[in-house]
Design a protein around this motif. Structure first.
Motif, PDB file in Angstrom:
ATOM      1  N   MET A  55      26.926  28.132  27.526  1.00  0.00           N
ATOM      2  CA  MET A  55      28.473  28.482  27.459  1.00  0.00           C
ATOM      3  C   MET A  55      28.979  27.756  28.752  1.00  0.00           C
ATOM      4  N   GLU A  56      29.968  26.788  28.286  1.00  0.00           N
ATOM      5  CA  GLU A  56      30.638  25.914  29.381  1.00  0.00           C
ATOM      6  C   GLU A  56      31.780  27.181  30.052  1.00  0.00           C
ATOM      7  N   LEU A  57      31.696  27.076  31.249  1.00  0.00           N
ATOM      8  CA  LEU A  57      32.701  28.030  32.249  1.00  0.00           C
ATOM      9  C   LEU A  57      33.746  26.893  32.695  1.00  0.00           C
ATOM     10  N   ARG A  58      34.994  27.128  32.041  1.00  0.00           N
ATOM     11  CA  ARG A  58      36.188  26.298  32.546  1.00  0.00           C
ATOM     12  C   ARG A  58      37.596  27.065  31.909  1.00  0.00           C
ATOM     13  N   GLY A  59      38.498  26.460  32.829  1.00  0.00           N
ATOM     14  CA  GLY A  59      39.710  27.148  32.335  1.00  0.00           C
ATOM     15  C   GLY A  59      40.321  28.350  33.160  1.00  0.00           C
ATOM     16  N   VAL A  60      41.122  29.007  32.519  1.00  0.00           N
ATOM     17  CA  VAL A  60      41.864  30.172  33.120  1.00  0.00           C
ATOM     18  C   VAL A  60      41.123  31.412  32.644  1.00  0.00           C
ATOM     19  N   TYR A  61      40.750  32.139  33.694  1.00  0.00           N
ATOM     20  CA  TYR A  61      40.337  33.468  33.656  1.00  0.00           C
ATOM     21  C   TYR A  61      40.950  34.363  34.256  1.00  0.00           C
ATOM     22  N   PRO A  62      42.132  35.381  33.614  1.00  0.00           N
ATOM     23  CA  PRO A  62      42.888  36.103  34.414  1.00  0.00           C
ATOM     24  C   PRO A  62      41.871  37.334  35.039  1.00  0.00           C
ATOM     25  N   ALA A  63      42.407  37.325  36.227  1.00  0.00           N
ATOM     26  CA  ALA A  63      41.659  38.875  36.897  1.00  0.00           C
ATOM     27  C   ALA A  63      42.299  39.841  36.533  1.00  0.00           C
ATOM     28  N   LEU A  64      41.969  40.653  35.395  1.00  0.00           N
ATOM     29  CA  LEU A  64      42.782  41.413  34.573  1.00  0.00           C
ATOM     30  C   LEU A  64      43.241  42.850  35.635  1.00  0.00           C
ATOM     31  N   ILE A  65      44.480  43.307  35.476  1.00  0.00           N
ATOM     32  CA  ILE A  65      44.776  44.481  36.090  1.00  0.00           C
ATOM     33  C   ILE A  65      44.212  45.635  35.405  1.00  0.00           C
ATOM     34  N   THR A  66      44.010  46.822  35.799  1.00  0.00           N
ATOM     35  CA  THR A  66      43.685  48.014  35.040  1.00  0.00           C
ATOM     36  C   THR A  66      44.960  48.833  34.955  1.00  0.00           C
ATOM     37  N   PRO A  67      45.298  48.938  33.903  1.00  0.00           N
ATOM     38  CA  PRO A  67      46.678  49.895  33.819  1.00  0.00           C
ATOM     39  C   PRO A  67      46.140  51.475  33.725  1.00  0.00           C
ATOM     40  N   PHE A  68      47.025  52.262  34.396  1.00  0.00           N
ATOM     41  CA  PHE A  68      46.875  53.661  34.289  1.00  0.00           C
ATOM     42  C   PHE A  68      47.992  54.265  33.656  1.00  0.00           C
ATOM     43  N   ASN A  69      47.643  55.476  32.869  1.00  0.00           N
ATOM     44  CA  ASN A  69      48.699  56.329  32.569  1.00  0.00           C
ATOM     45  C   ASN A  69      49.182  57.335  33.530  1.00  0.00           C
ATOM     46  N   GLU A  70      50.302  58.373  33.132  1.00  0.00           N
ATOM     47  CA  GLU A  70      50.726  59.088  33.961  1.00  0.00           C
ATOM     48  C   GLU A  70      49.762  60.409  34.564  1.00  0.00           C
ATOM     49  N   ASN A  71      48.513  60.335  33.685  1.00  0.00           N
ATOM     50  CA  ASN A  71      47.360  61.097  34.235  1.00  0.00           C
ATOM     51  C   ASN A  71      46.416  60.478  34.995  1.00  0.00           C
ATOM     52  N   ASP A  72      46.734  59.556  35.530  1.00  0.00           N
ATOM     53  CA  ASP A  72      45.899  58.549  36.222  1.00  0.00           C
ATOM     54  C   ASP A  72      44.562  58.081  35.450  1.00  0.00           C
ATOM     55  N   GLU A  73      44.466  58.162  34.195  1.00  0.00           N
ATOM     56  CA  GLU A  73      43.585  57.697  33.377  1.00  0.00           C
ATOM     57  C   GLU A  73      43.661  56.326  33.060  1.00  0.00           C
ATOM     58  N   ILE A  74      42.707  55.485  32.443  1.00  0.00           N
ATOM     59  CA  ILE A  74      42.938  54.115  31.990  1.00  0.00           C
ATOM     60  C   ILE A  74      43.920  54.169  30.812  1.00  0.00           C
ATOM     61  N   GLU A 131      50.384  53.361  37.921  1.00  0.00           N
ATOM     62  CA  GLU A 131      50.366  53.514  39.367  1.00  0.00           C
ATOM     63  C   GLU A 131      49.207  52.937  39.871  1.00  0.00           C
ATOM     64  N   LEU A 132      49.365  52.723  41.317  1.00  0.00           N
ATOM     65  CA  LEU A 132      48.061  52.131  42.051  1.00  0.00           C
ATOM     66  C   LEU A 132      47.000  53.342  42.296  1.00  0.00           C
ATOM     67  N   ARG A 133      45.885  53.109  42.282  1.00  0.00           N
ATOM     68  CA  ARG A 133      44.890  54.138  42.946  1.00  0.00           C
ATOM     69  C   ARG A 133      44.632  54.331  44.357  1.00  0.00           C
ATOM     70  N   SER A 134      45.135  55.435  44.831  1.00  0.00           N
ATOM     71  CA  SER A 134      44.753  55.603  46.291  1.00  0.00           C
ATOM     72  C   SER A 134      43.511  55.210  46.952  1.00  0.00           C
ATOM     73  N   PRO A 135      43.678  54.450  47.932  1.00  0.00           N
ATOM     74  CA  PRO A 135      44.626  54.297  48.891  1.00  0.00           C
ATOM     75  C   PRO A 135      45.415  53.306  48.881  1.00  0.00           C
ATOM     76  N   MET A 136      45.483  52.548  47.759  1.00  0.00           N
ATOM     77  CA  MET A 136      46.765  51.722  47.662  1.00  0.00           C
ATOM     78  C   MET A 136      47.870  52.138  47.349  1.00  0.00           C
ATOM     79  N   VAL A 137      48.916  51.962  47.898  1.00  0.00           N
ATOM     80  CA  VAL A 137      50.342  52.474  47.648  1.00  0.00           C
ATOM     81  C   VAL A 137      51.375  51.551  47.029  1.00  0.00           C
ATOM     82  N   ASN A 138      52.577  52.147  46.612  1.00  0.00           N
ATOM     83  CA  ASN A 138      53.510  51.272  46.286  1.00  0.00           C
ATOM     84  C   ASN A 138      54.127  50.111  47.233  1.00  0.00           C
ATOM     85  N   MET A 139      54.292  49.089  46.575  1.00  0.00           N
ATOM     86  CA  MET A 139      55.008  47.842  47.403  1.00  0.00           C
ATOM     87  C   MET A 139      56.081  48.386  48.183  1.00  0.00           C
TER      88      MET A 139
END
Length: 292
Positions: free
Chosen positions: A1-20, A266-274
């Protein structure tokens, strides 16, 4: 497999219950694929891998494979500061159809260069999946040196490195000393153009979560030796590249995703809002790029 191009480092979104947020995660994947990225990176630093449980880590990787549906390769973060854990995670990723494993240098326990060689060799000899080394000493406290990378590049299934040392001389030395088929990806959006000018093959990108089309266009221009176009895009995107790191990643990119209406949560603690001042700077940059 050729490794090239753009690979986004995906964010992990969470719902209101702090689940994926499964639906949101898949929607974000459709967005980046539809806008030209070359592959996906779930469970990197940007995906808050440090605060995902073991079961969540595996689930996010599964979801990325499902959502990709073979449209682009999945390069999943499967590293650990324990060699045994890295082997288990990487073996799991291989079993569920991940294309490439991105394995961070062991963090906190700061192994020697000999220890790093042992770590990656043991992993490479246990699994068959292609492995990309992930070097980010600002996070791990350990820098894998060019001589060490050169040694590991001779292993049959260690195919490349995500270089986020921030040291262009080190990147140059890695490219100089590694085997012909070994590939270097930038681990920092702002370094993509200079690294590709040295022979790098693309980027694991934070910014591509928000503007995958333009990051992909910049990398494609470099691949086609259209330096003026690549430079133009680099300077258009540079304010975003800088602003996405005015606070600790992934705080700004998740904030940006929310402002754009992408799945974030939301961000997972210990990360906090900007902080408000930083948020306003980010908002201005996104407006200037017509992203909001």
């Amino acid at each position: 497999m050729e490794l090239r191009g753009v690979y986004p480092a995906l964010i992990t979104p969470f719902n209101e219950n702090d689940e994926i947020d499964v639906k949101g995660f898949k929607s974000n994947i459709d967005y980046v694929i539809d806008n030209g990225v070359s592959g996906l990176v779930p469970c990197g630093t940007t995906g808050e891998s440090a605060t995902l449980s073991y079961s969540e880590h595996k689930r996010v990787i599964e979801l990325a494979v499902e959502a990709s549906g073979g449209r682009v390769p999945v390069m999943a973060g499967t590293g650990s500061n324990s060699t045994r854990e890295a082997i288990e995670l990487t073996g799991y990723a291989e079993d569920i159809g991940v294309d490439i494993a991105m394995v961070i240098t062991p963090y906190y326990n700061t192994p020697t260069q000999a220890g790093l060689i042992e770590h990656y060799r043991e992993l490479a000899n246990t699994v068959n999946i292609p492995i990309v080394i992930y070097n980010v000493p600002s996070r791990t406290g350990t820098n894998i040196k060019p001589e060490t990378v050169a040694t590991l590049s001779k292993e049959k299934n260690i195919i490349g490195i995500k270089e986020a040392s921030g040291d262009i001389n080190q990147v140059s030395e890695v490219i100089e000393k590694t085997t012909k088929n070994f590939k270097v990806l930038s681990g920092d959006d702002s370094m993509t153009l200079p690294i590709m000018s040295l022979g790098g093959k693309g980027v694991v990108s934070v910014a591509a979560n928000l503007t995958p089309k333009r990051v992909s266009m910049m990398v494609k221009a470099m691949e086609n030796n259209n330096i003026p176009k690549a430079q133009k895009l680099h300077y258009e995107l540079s304010p975003l590249f800088r602003t996405l790191f005015i606070e600790t990643n992934p705080i700004p990119v998740k904030t940006g995703a929310k402002l754009m209406g992408l799945a974030s949560g939301e961000l997972r603690s210990p990360m906090v809002n900007m902080e408000n001042g930083s948020r306003e700077k980010l908002k201005k940059v996104l407006k200037n790029l017509d992203l909001i």
